[in-house]
Design a protein around this motif. Sequence first.
Motif, PDB file in Angstrom:
ATOM      1  N   CYS A   6     -14.378 -31.810 -30.058  1.00  0.00           N
ATOM      2  CA  CYS A   6     -14.487 -33.143 -29.472  1.00  0.00           C
ATOM      3  C   CYS A   6     -13.425 -33.375 -28.401  1.00  0.00           C
ATOM      4  CB  CYS A   6     -14.356 -34.196 -30.578  1.00  0.00           C
ATOM      5  SG  CYS A   6     -14.454 -35.889 -30.003  1.00  0.00           S
ATOM      6  N   THR A   7     -13.871 -33.579 -27.164  1.00  0.00           N
ATOM      7  CA  THR A   7     -12.952 -33.948 -26.086  1.00  0.00           C
ATOM      8  C   THR A   7     -13.083 -35.424 -25.747  1.00  0.00           C
ATOM      9  OG1 THR A   7     -14.577 -33.297 -24.415  1.00  0.00           O
ATOM     10  CG2 THR A   7     -12.935 -31.652 -25.047  1.00  0.00           C
ATOM     11  N   THR A   8     -14.307 -35.956 -25.822  1.00  0.00           N
ATOM     12  CA  THR A   8     -14.546 -37.380 -25.584  1.00  0.00           C
ATOM     13  C   THR A   8     -15.588 -37.873 -26.579  1.00  0.00           C
ATOM     14  OG1 THR A   8     -16.280 -36.953 -23.950  1.00  0.00           O
ATOM     15  CG2 THR A   8     -14.050 -37.252 -23.105  1.00  0.00           C
ATOM     16  N   ILE A   9     -15.449 -39.147 -26.962  1.00  0.00           N
ATOM     17  CA  ILE A   9     -16.402 -39.750 -27.891  1.00  0.00           C
ATOM     18  C   ILE A   9     -16.541 -41.230 -27.564  1.00  0.00           C
ATOM     19  CG2 ILE A   9     -14.618 -40.151 -29.653  1.00  0.00           C
ATOM     20  CD1 ILE A   9     -16.861 -39.550 -31.756  1.00  0.00           C
ATOM     21  N   THR A  10     -17.763 -41.732 -27.634  1.00  0.00           N
ATOM     22  CA  THR A  10     -17.973 -43.157 -27.392  1.00  0.00           C
ATOM     23  C   THR A  10     -17.602 -43.942 -28.646  1.00  0.00           C
ATOM     24  OG1 THR A  10     -20.284 -43.130 -28.111  1.00  0.00           O
ATOM     25  CG2 THR A  10     -19.851 -42.692 -25.765  1.00  0.00           C
ATOM     26  N   TYR A  64     -24.295 -34.443 -29.214  1.00  0.00           N
ATOM     27  CA  TYR A  64     -23.059 -33.741 -28.896  1.00  0.00           C
ATOM     28  C   TYR A  64     -23.372 -32.531 -28.038  1.00  0.00           C
ATOM     29  CZ  TYR A  64     -23.991 -30.119 -32.432  1.00  0.00           C
ATOM     30  OH  TYR A  64     -24.538 -29.088 -33.149  1.00  0.00           O
ATOM     31  N   SER A  65     -22.401 -32.165 -27.226  1.00  0.00           N
ATOM     32  CA  SER A  65     -22.534 -30.975 -26.389  1.00  0.00           C
ATOM     33  C   SER A  65     -21.494 -29.961 -26.819  1.00  0.00           C
ATOM     34  CB  SER A  65     -22.353 -31.330 -24.916  1.00  0.00           C
ATOM     35  OG  SER A  65     -21.009 -31.669 -24.665  1.00  0.00           O
ATOM     36  N   THR A  67     -19.489 -28.601 -24.995  1.00  0.00           N
ATOM     37  CA  THR A  67     -18.274 -28.811 -24.213  1.00  0.00           C
ATOM     38  C   THR A  67     -17.420 -29.945 -24.773  1.00  0.00           C
ATOM     39  OG1 THR A  67     -19.494 -30.203 -22.666  1.00  0.00           O
ATOM     40  CG2 THR A  67     -19.226 -27.879 -22.077  1.00  0.00           C
ATOM     41  N   GLU A  69     -18.408 -33.355 -25.624  1.00  0.00           N
ATOM     42  CA  GLU A  69     -18.773 -34.767 -25.462  1.00  0.00           C
ATOM     43  C   GLU A  69     -19.652 -35.209 -26.627  1.00  0.00           C
ATOM     44  OE1 GLU A  69     -19.764 -32.652 -22.781  1.00  0.00           O
ATOM     45  OE2 GLU A  69     -18.001 -32.978 -21.526  1.00  0.00           O
ATOM     46  N   SER A  71     -21.708 -38.713 -28.078  1.00  0.00           N
ATOM     47  CA  SER A  71     -22.110 -40.090 -27.770  1.00  0.00           C
ATOM     48  C   SER A  71     -23.157 -40.562 -28.770  1.00  0.00           C
ATOM     49  CB  SER A  71     -22.678 -40.173 -26.344  1.00  0.00           C
ATOM     50  OG  SER A  71     -23.814 -39.344 -26.231  1.00  0.00           O
TER      51      SER A  71
END
Length: 78
Positions: A6-10, A64-65, A67, A69, A71
Amino acid sequence: MKTLYCTTITANALRLIRSYEGDVKNGEAIVCHYVHEEPSRDKHGRVVENAFKLYFPNSEAICYSLTGEISHVIQKSA
């Protein structure tokens, strides 16, 4: 249970993960109690490379990706 990079999460994705006893710490999302997983698809129905959806018991989902991300998936209303 599944561990995701996880690098970014909403905010809504984090809320959903935590509502099912999961959490996000140190670049990892621990996802618990999901019902099933499937490849993510674009609006034309084509599979999106390296992207997946995890569905939860309340029919909500996260995408999820590989990479990192993550959401929340907005469900289409009928």
